[in-house]
Design a protein around this motif. Structure first.
Motif, PDB file in Angstrom:
ATOM      1  N   LEU A   1       0.835  -1.202   0.000  1.00  0.00           N
ATOM      2  CA  LEU A   1       0.000   0.000   0.000  1.00  0.00           C
ATOM      3  C   LEU A   1       0.869   1.251   0.000  1.00  0.00           C
ATOM      4  O   LEU A   1       0.641   2.183  -0.785  1.00  0.00           O
TER       5      LEU A   1
ATOM      6  N   ILE B   1       2.582   1.840  -3.382  1.00  0.00           N
ATOM      7  CA  ILE B   1       1.650   2.357  -4.381  1.00  0.00           C
ATOM      8  C   ILE B   1       1.486   3.863  -4.214  1.00  0.00           C
ATOM      9  O   ILE B   1       1.481   4.624  -5.193  1.00  0.00           O
TER      10      ILE B   1
ATOM     11  N   ALA C   1      -9.475   5.737  -3.110  1.00  0.00           N
ATOM     12  CA  ALA C   1      -8.927   4.384  -3.019  1.00  0.00           C
ATOM     13  C   ALA C   1      -8.769   3.953  -1.567  1.00  0.00           C
ATOM     14  O   ALA C   1      -9.077   2.800  -1.213  1.00  0.00           O
TER      15      ALA C   1
ATOM     16  N   LEU D   1      -6.969  -0.539  -5.721  1.00  0.00           N
ATOM     17  CA  LEU D   1      -5.559  -0.719  -5.380  1.00  0.00           C
ATOM     18  C   LEU D   1      -5.005  -2.026  -5.935  1.00  0.00           C
ATOM     19  O   LEU D   1      -3.855  -2.090  -6.374  1.00  0.00           O
TER      20      LEU D   1
END
Length: 436
Positions: A236, A239, A255, A267
């Motif tokens: 996470l 990203i 998101a 995601l």
């Protein structure tokens, strides 16, 4: 090397030379972005592949590492077993390159800068202008420090200061860029009302995913066969740090909210995009030769963890122990085995050459504050921050393109007025799901 002619019928005599990021990025592949940004409007544009990059000989591509990244979308980001696989892939690449006669000690920013100095002389150019982005700013500042002759001006975009860049530094930049996105959301009433506490949401989701990773099968964004992806806390965060390519910053609040409400699809699709890497495009051999000799030495694993804890208190140590975009780099560097060059490279550039410093406030790779920081030792510099833009600012911002063009025309007095009226674009607002 490529020379792209100026579009003007009366171009200036001093061209622009571009320095690609990475380290190890494909400079030739950046040409369309540079043309679209009108960098060659009034001057010829010179683009040279850096030593070890795609189209150079030898090429320091590592298909072994590319294939690892393709597999890694289905692995825990920060699991020790993932790290061992990455290190094994790096060792395979290193062993192959050295067996082919490649001396990895020769691939560093000092030698890279010398190549550009030699290019100017080989082309018979009296004066030129330098434009670099990301690692290319580290390179441009090193070039300016070591080879100032013939440089009319320098423009640096998304700044990596050679005197400060390190693995702990990546956490500081991540904190600034992600925090700027959250602050911009809070400044837009519709975003603030819909997503009222993004820092808390992010911390909760990082902790939750790290404790209980999600495994999903999703179709990649560009279509194709579904692939298995794993979302844990480290995934996470990575990203979010690389926002702007697979997922625009404008979609980050939505998101995170979807994830918190049990819908990780957006995601997961971003993660799935990495399942089919372009084999051989990135020169990982240059990446790690630079990182392991110039960025990693001098800071321990505990230094990196401490920097992560300062940036994001309350996050799991397993996440904070890995530098964004450079996980397990300490372990990788042990097998990459290149000498420490920090005494030569970790040096500030002092210069009176006119310099334009461009940063994007949403940049979580190279935080915006490092632009003015770098300008402290560049007395004829102009630093601008472009609101709502992430990494590699000029291709994303017409205002930044205008500022760069005016700088190249008059390096000591660029027109920066367009910056004052800029605000981040509206964030994506999704409706609240209906209660059942």
């Amino acid at each position: 090397m490529a020379i792209i002619p100026a579009t003007s019928t009366k171009p200036a005599r001093d061209p622009v030379v571009f320095m690609e990021g990475g380290p190890g990025g494909d400079a030739i592949g950046a040409i369309p972005f540079l043309i679209d940004s009108k960098v060659n409007r009034d001057r010829d544009l010179i683009v040279m592949t850096q030593r070890g990059g795609l189209h150079s000989r030898p090429n320091l591509a590592c298909p072994e590492i590319d294939r690892f990244y393709g597999e890694a979308v289905g692995l825990r980001y920060d699991a020790p077993s993932t790290g061992r696989r990455l290190v094994r892939a790096a060792k395979e690449c290193r062993d192959r390159l050295t067996a082919e006669g490649v001396d990895l000690r020769a691939y560093n920013t000092t030698e890279n800068a010398a190549d550009f100095a030699a290019l100017r002389k080989a082309l018979g150019i009296e004066k030129w202008n330098v434009y670099g982005y990301s690692y290319g700013t580290d390179l441009a500042l090193t070039y300016l420090r070591r080879h100032p002759q013939g440089i009319r001006s320098v423009a640096i975009d998304s700044v990596v200061p050679p005197q400060i860049v390190s693995l702990p530094w990546t956490w500081d930049s991540a904190r600034e860029g992600i925090g700027a996105i959250f602050d911009a959301c809070a400044a837009q009433p519709s975003c603030k009302n819909r997503y009222p506490d993004l820092p808390r949401t992010l911390t909760e989701q990082v902790r939750r995913l790290e404790a209980s990773p999600l495994t999903l099968t999703v179709e990649p964004p560009g279509g194709g066969n579904p692939v298995k992806v794993v979302l844990d806390g480290g995934t996470l965060v990575n990203i979010l740090v690389t926002n702007g390519r697979a997922m625009p910053a404008a979609d980050v609040p939505a998101a995170l909210d979807e994830l918190a409400r049990g819908n990780p699809e957006r995601l997961a699709k971003v993660q799935a995009a990495g399942a089919t890497p372009v084999i051989g495009e990135m020169a990982h051999g240059l990446t790690h030769s630079v990182a392991c000799s110039e960025w990693v030495p001098g800071h321990s694993k505990s230094d990196l963890l401490a920097a992560g804890r300062r940036a994001f208190p309350g996050w799991p140590d397993t996440v904070l122990a890995q530098a964004p975009q450079l996980p397990f780099e300490h372990d990788l560097c042990r097998v990459w085995n290149v000498p420490d060059r920090t005494a030569i490279q970790r040096v500030a550039t002092f210069s009176k050459v006119p310099t334009l410093i461009v940063s994007g406030t949403f940049d979580a790779k190279t935080g915006a504050k490092w632009g003015p920081y770098t300008g402290r030792t560049l007395p004829r510099s102009t630093a601008v921050r472009i609101p709502g833009i992430g990494h590699f600012v000029v291709p994303q911002s017409p205002c930044a393109q205008s500022v760069l063009a005016s700088f190249l025309a008059r390096p000591t007095a660029p027109e920066t007025g367009c910056v004052a009226g800029l605000t981040p674009a509206p964030f994506t607002i999704t409706p609240l799901p209906e209660r059942t």
